[in-house]
Design an enzyme around this catalytic site. Structure first.
Site, PDB file in Angstrom:
ATOM      1  N   ASP A   8      13.038   6.709   4.830  1.00  0.00           N
ATOM      2  CA  ASP A   8      11.906   6.208   4.036  1.00  0.00           C
ATOM      3  C   ASP A   8      11.411   7.402   3.218  1.00  0.00           C
ATOM      4  OD1 ASP A   8       9.465   4.775   3.303  1.00  0.00           O
ATOM      5  OD2 ASP A   8       8.499   6.058   4.794  1.00  0.00           O
ATOM      6  N   ASP A  10       7.753   7.656   1.227  1.00  0.00           N
ATOM      7  CA  ASP A  10       6.310   7.967   1.315  1.00  0.00           C
ATOM      8  C   ASP A  10       5.828   8.000   2.766  1.00  0.00           C
ATOM      9  OD1 ASP A  10       6.248   6.145  -1.614  1.00  0.00           O
ATOM     10  OD2 ASP A  10       5.603   8.218  -1.499  1.00  0.00           O
ATOM     11  N   GLU A  17       0.735   9.975   0.336  1.00  0.00           N
ATOM     12  CA  GLU A  17      -0.224   8.902   0.043  1.00  0.00           C
ATOM     13  C   GLU A  17      -1.575   9.394  -0.481  1.00  0.00           C
ATOM     14  OE1 GLU A  17       0.585   5.996  -0.525  1.00  0.00           O
ATOM     15  OE2 GLU A  17       2.400   5.610   0.619  1.00  0.00           O
ATOM     16  N   LYS A  52       2.203  -2.199  -7.112  1.00  0.00           N
ATOM     17  CA  LYS A  52       1.750  -3.358  -7.899  1.00  0.00           C
ATOM     18  C   LYS A  52       1.186  -4.438  -6.979  1.00  0.00           C
ATOM     19  CE  LYS A  52       5.044  -2.899 -11.704  1.00  0.00           C
ATOM     20  NZ  LYS A  52       6.325  -3.440 -12.204  1.00  0.00           N
ATOM     21  N   ARG A  54      -0.131  -3.966  -4.132  1.00  0.00           N
ATOM     22  CA  ARG A  54      -1.394  -3.449  -3.583  1.00  0.00           C
ATOM     23  C   ARG A  54      -2.526  -3.666  -4.587  1.00  0.00           C
ATOM     24  NH1 ARG A  54       0.287   1.930  -2.118  1.00  0.00           N
ATOM     25  NH2 ARG A  54       1.547   0.727  -0.707  1.00  0.00           N
ATOM     26  N   HIS A  82      -0.255   0.125 -13.208  1.00  0.00           N
ATOM     27  CA  HIS A  82       0.752   0.797 -12.379  1.00  0.00           C
ATOM     28  C   HIS A  82       1.543   1.823 -13.188  1.00  0.00           C
ATOM     29  CE1 HIS A  82       4.206   1.122  -9.507  1.00  0.00           C
ATOM     30  NE2 HIS A  82       3.145   1.284  -8.730  1.00  0.00           N
ATOM     31  N   LYS A  85      -0.677   4.792 -13.318  1.00  0.00           N
ATOM     32  CA  LYS A  85      -0.696   5.428 -12.004  1.00  0.00           C
ATOM     33  C   LYS A  85       0.577   6.225 -11.749  1.00  0.00           C
ATOM     34  CE  LYS A  85       0.661   5.367  -7.557  1.00  0.00           C
ATOM     35  NZ  LYS A  85       2.017   5.264  -6.974  1.00  0.00           N
ATOM     36  N   THR A 123       9.946   1.483  -0.708  1.00  0.00           N
ATOM     37  CA  THR A 123       9.334   0.483  -1.600  1.00  0.00           C
ATOM     38  C   THR A 123       8.692   1.184  -2.797  1.00  0.00           C
ATOM     39  OG1 THR A 123       7.321   0.609  -0.289  1.00  0.00           O
ATOM     40  CG2 THR A 123       8.815  -1.184   0.216  1.00  0.00           C
ATOM     41  N   SER A 125       8.626   3.550  -6.373  1.00  0.00           N
ATOM     42  CA  SER A 125       9.354   3.451  -7.647  1.00  0.00           C
ATOM     43  C   SER A 125      10.345   4.608  -7.782  1.00  0.00           C
ATOM     44  CB  SER A 125       8.349   3.510  -8.805  1.00  0.00           C
ATOM     45  OG  SER A 125       7.271   2.617  -8.537  1.00  0.00           O
TER      46      SER A 125
END
Ligand code: XBP
Ligand code: MG
Length: 245
Positions: A8, A10, A17, A52, A54, A82, A85, A123, A125
């Site tokens: 994974d 993040d 985060e 997105k 979220r 997004h 961001k 998940t 980008s």
């Protein structure tokens, strides 16, 4: 026999985060919105995977004005927010806002030298993966990873197992030959949903999550070597005493 590690991003490769949360707040300000996510609220919002998704969840559950917008306008605004961001997050990571967690780079390098296949199942980008790993590993970071599955290739977000199932398909390995490394309950559910034994390294945003079903829960990978992962994986694969084979 362990053949691959699936990471994974993040919260696992790096504690990202806080930087994501700051980037969301910067996007709100740039867009002229009075929204602000503090860390307590963001910890809750992290139950929704995908930036997105979220944003849409927050808007629909907290802002009555959302009812005046039609679905297209809503999606367009979420997409624009997004983009802002992601640009803010990329700048922050390039400026050194985020470092890999202890032991992560050493584990990637030793796994690669040990002949294990490496993959990423996230998940987030693709822009964010490249920004983090180019800064942390260098311009040739991608050569370590045989497979990368992310928000651009797996539309259904964790805890849906899609991103892990697609990773296994492209690795051309059964789940039983792999280990997933995750940080969150959503990530654990996605990985175990795809049949993967999963090692969890929680962080301040996920320490309170339910990690039942994890192969191991470790505070950090600092003291973990490939031999440990191979041994834990072999234990997971061994038939449980009394289990009917
Ligand atoms: C964690 C996520 C992502 C990030 C924000 O991904 O759920 O949404 O919080 O990144 P991981 P985006 O599976 O790596 O733990 O805004 O690009 O979604
Ligand atoms: Mg994560």
């Amino acid at each position: 026999m362990l053949r691959a590690l699936i990471f994974d991003v993040d919260g696992t490769l790096a504690d990202t985060e806080s930087a994501h949360c700051a980037a969301f707040n910067q996007a709100f300000a740039e867009f002229g919105l009075d929204w602000h996510w503090d860390e307590a609220l963001y910890t809750e919002l992290l139950n929704i995977s995908g930036g997105k998704e979220r944003l849409l969840h927050y808007w629909k559950t907290t802002r009555p004005d959302v009812r005046e917008l039609d679905a297209m306008a809503l999606q367009d605004t979420v997409a624009r927010l997004h983009e802002l961001k992601t640009a803010a997050y990329e700048r922050a990571v390039q400026d050194g806002a985020v470092q890999l967690r202890p032991g992560v780079l050493r584990l990637i390098e030793s796994a690669y030298q040990d002949g294990l296949r490496l993959a990423i199942a996230t998940t987030t980008s693709p822009v964010n993966i490249a920004a983090l790993l180019r800064t942390a590993i260098g311009p040739d970071w991608a050569h370590y990873f045989m497979v990368i599955e992310d928000a651009s290739t797996a539309q259904r977000k964790k805890p849906d197992p899609q991103v892990y199932r697609q990773t296994l398909e492209r690795l051309q390995l059964p789940a039983s030959a792999c280990l997933a490394i995750e940080d969150s309950a959503n990530g654990l559910q996605a990985a175990t949903g795809a049949g993967l034994a999963t090692v969890i390294t929680p962080n301040s945003f996920t320490a309170h999550h339910d990690f039942s079903g994890a192969l191991r829960v470790l505070p950090t990978l600092r003291d973990t070597g490939i031999a440990d992962l191979r041994a834990w994986h072999a234990q997971a694969a061994a038939p449980r005493p009394g289990a009917h084979s």
